[in-house]
Design an enzyme around this catalytic site. Structure first.
Site, mmCIF file in Angstrom:
data_model
loop_
_atom_site.group_PDB
_atom_site.id
_atom_site.type_symbol
_atom_site.label_atom_id
_atom_site.label_comp_id
_atom_site.label_asym_id
_atom_site.label_seq_id
_atom_site.Cartn_x
_atom_site.Cartn_y
_atom_site.Cartn_z
ATOM 1 N N PHE A 140 33.973 40.607 16.386
ATOM 2 C CA PHE A 140 35.276 40.062 16.771
ATOM 3 C C PHE A 140 35.046 38.719 17.444
ATOM 4 O O PHE A 140 34.256 38.623 18.390
ATOM 5 C CB PHE A 140 36.013 41.005 17.720
ATOM 6 C CG PHE A 140 37.408 40.540 18.048
ATOM 7 C CD1 PHE A 140 38.474 40.865 17.224
ATOM 8 C CD2 PHE A 140 37.654 39.756 19.169
ATOM 9 C CE1 PHE A 140 39.765 40.420 17.512
ATOM 10 C CE2 PHE A 140 38.928 39.314 19.461
ATOM 11 C CZ PHE A 140 39.987 39.640 18.632
ATOM 12 N N ASP A 225 28.259 34.478 20.521
ATOM 13 C CA ASP A 225 29.575 34.723 21.097
ATOM 14 C C ASP A 225 29.374 35.616 22.322
ATOM 15 O O ASP A 225 29.176 36.820 22.211
ATOM 16 C CB ASP A 225 30.480 35.400 20.067
ATOM 17 C CG ASP A 225 31.863 35.735 20.624
ATOM 18 O OD1 ASP A 225 32.015 35.773 21.858
ATOM 19 O OD2 ASP A 225 32.782 35.974 19.819
ATOM 20 N N LYS A 254 36.740 34.986 28.944
ATOM 21 C CA LYS A 254 37.021 36.222 29.677
ATOM 22 C C LYS A 254 36.642 36.115 31.154
ATOM 23 O O LYS A 254 37.378 35.532 31.947
ATOM 24 C CB LYS A 254 36.337 37.417 29.000
ATOM 25 C CG LYS A 254 37.035 37.857 27.695
ATOM 26 C CD LYS A 254 36.472 39.168 27.188
ATOM 27 C CE LYS A 254 37.123 39.625 25.886
ATOM 28 N NZ LYS A 254 38.520 40.031 26.019
#
Length: 404
Positions: A140, A225, A254
């Site tokens: 993702f 990532d 995040k």
């Protein structure tokens, strides 16, 4: 907490696009690792805003930074730079392999920048034929059309028309499949150093080193990532530090802002030079408010005490989950690193991870899922020990209702 409700959950359905289906309760206050809803019910937060609230809710250092910056300067645009952005970039580069930083607003935007930079780097150095991007199934990387296509879950990118081209996928941890697919046309391989949304899957050391070697062999960039794994989540500032492999580009978001929206792409000076003025940008990227908050978060997270504490809390979680499993036999595997923990349900409970999430909320504890079979825990990196104990006691009550 007042019960004189000016807005209610039912109002959501009247005014919001229906791409979300949020819980029936509405949180209104958070402090540390506890959250209260409109009715005054208290929850222990093991979700952390999906690995975002790394210092919990309303941490004093963050509140102070936001308040002080809020009284100074809010926004300029990238026609100008600002002091918090430069200071944060200095801290990120001094603590990592990177020499240059690009600021954005989210993980998707950081990945978008990373992928565009990889394509531009390959074009400038090798020409138009070197454009293949390889990603991994179940990965993702965001919800922009480029990043969602690169992500390894076709269900998220299907149904929106023609997809960006020259993007391929192979299975995670399958080095032979990657080797077969790669060629001189490959410009980049993008991977999570620990798959989050795909089920909390750890790569083998051989796989990670092999990916790096294949990228070197084919003159391709390795993009990590670290949107979910980064900023202390695994017990290191970034997960790559423990893998013996250094990426060429790294995306982070995040936890970077601890709850304030910010993302960043980190890379070397040589690679960064291919994004010349005008080639990419962001109106809000490098916003003084976001960077001031992120700088305060950095100063708390990047300490031996915080990072060592993550590993201690990991052991506490895994031991307690194993004890619950010994009593109820619901997990086939308890895995993950640091405070990114996944508990995979046994075949008897296959497909029921959301049932456990809902039952946990009823008992006053917030958890996450990572697909239909995995319950995910991503609490604050500094969650107090007593909150872990209390939260897992509530979780066990939820388990007992479903599996007792």
């Amino acid at each position: 907490m007042s019960k004189n409700l000016s807005v209610q959950r039912a109002d959501f359905d009247e005014v919001m696009v229906p791409n979300y289906n949020p819980a029936n309760m509405i949180p209104v206050k958070g402090e540390g690792s506890r959250v209260w809803d409109q009715e005054g019910k208290e929850y222990v937060d093991f979700a952390g805003g999906i690995a975002v609230n790394c210092l919990g809710h309303c941490h004093p250092a963050m509140v102070k930074a936001l308040t002080e910056q809020g009284n100074k300067l809010w926004h300029l645009s990238n026609v100008f730079t600002n002091e918090p952005a430069i200071r944060l970039a200095q801290k990120l580069t001094s603590a990592t392999f990177a020499e240059r930083v690009y600021f954005a607003n989210s993980g998707a935007e950081a990945n978008e920048a990373a992928l565009k930079l990889a394509r531009r780097w390959a074009l400038d150095n090798y020409g138009e034929t070197k454009n293949q991007i390889i990603s991994f199934n179940k990965s993702f990387h965001g919800r922009t059309f480029f990043t969602v296509t690169v992500g390894g879950q076709a269900a998220y990118s299907d149904g929106f028309g023609p997809k960006p081209g020259a993007i391929e996928h192979v299975d995670y941890n399958d080095l032979a499949a990657l080797e077969q697919l790669m060629s001189e046309k490959t410009c980049a391989v993008i991977m999570e150093p620990l798959q989050g949304e795909g089920g909390v899957i750890t790569p083998s050391a051989e796989f990670v080193k092999g990916v790096r070697e294949l990228c070197d062999r084919h003159n391709a960039l390795l993009i990590f990532d670290e949107v979910q794994t980064g900023f202390g989540r695994t017990g290191h500032l970034y997960a790559y530090e423990a893998l013996g492999v250094t990426p060429d580009i790294l995306s982070t978001a995040k936890a970077l802002g601890g709850g304030f929206p910010i993302g960043a792409m980190l890379t070397t000076a040589a690679i960064a030079s291919h994004l010349k003025p005008g080639t990419h940008g962001s109106t809000y990227g490098g916003n003084p408010l976001a960077c001031a908050v992120a700088e305060a978060v950095f100063d708390v997270v990047n300490t031996p005490e915080t990072l060592a504490g993550v590993k201690q809390r990991e052991q506490q979680f895994k031991e307690a989950l194993a004890a619950i499993n010994a009593r109820y036999n619901i997990f086939k595997d308890i895995r993950g690193q640091g405070l990114l923990i996944g508990a995979e349900l046994t075949d008897a409970f296959a497909g029921k991870s959301r049932d456990f999430l809902n039952a946990a909320a009823d008992e006053g504890v917030m958890v996450l899922v990572a697909g239909p079979n995995v319950i995910r825990f991503t609490p604050s990196l500094i969650i107090p020990e007593q909150d872990i104990v209390e939260g897992l006691a509530r979780f066990e009550r939820a388990v007992a209702k479903l599996a007792g």
